[in-house]
Design a protein around this motif. Sequence first.
Motif: not given
Length: 235
Positions: A10, A15, A18, A204, A8
């Motif tokens: 940020k 984010a 992730r 993702q 992850t």
Amino acid sequence: MIEIAHLTKKHGGRAVVRDVGFTALPGRVTGFLGPNGAGKSSTLRVLLGLDSPDAGTALVAGVRYRELRHPLRTVGAVLEGSGAHRSRTGRAHLSWVARSNGIPRSRVDEVLDVVGLADAARKRVRTYSLGMGRRLAIAAALLGDPAVLVLDEPLNGLDPEGIRWVRGLLRDRAAEGRTVLLSSHVMAEVAVTADDLVVINAGQVVTRGTTSEVTAGHASLEDAFFALLDRERPC
């Protein structure tokens, strides 16, 4: 190998990556695909020690990049936006990179020959075409004869002959048992170069598998890619 687990990252509290996880194996070319802003570059920057993760791990040969004593001897990388100082010659740039990692100077002429820049070695980088600049970046990645190659959009600026050359280079490196991670928007080329695919969207991973598994039921990798993105869009 490359091992990314529960990664992850940020930026500004948001984010951009992730819980990303995948493995790139020795002896195989792994294609890393996603639209602009999907998190590909952020993932690669963490992998190469340019950014720190907020959670999870990104390992090369079982360790973090920053723990490698001579990183170029383990990992060769080509990243968007990275390049040589424009006032240096191609040979001077590679000589500096070699010295920084304790690589013999003789290796400079070897990689210049491999990438087809031997005749341009004494020219200033500012005189190089975009394609020549990409070849120089690949030469720097090859300097340490690394077991792992990480390439972000290495085909930019290359003509068809250059694209074919990169394809052969990556396939040859994989055939030698090395790990190759390739991020590119050139779908047709990824389809014929990569053994495995990882597709990321909105930070993702949406799918991973062999190229044949990901493209099954579709006319092309491009069709499979956009079908995956359509599936992920909210109704």
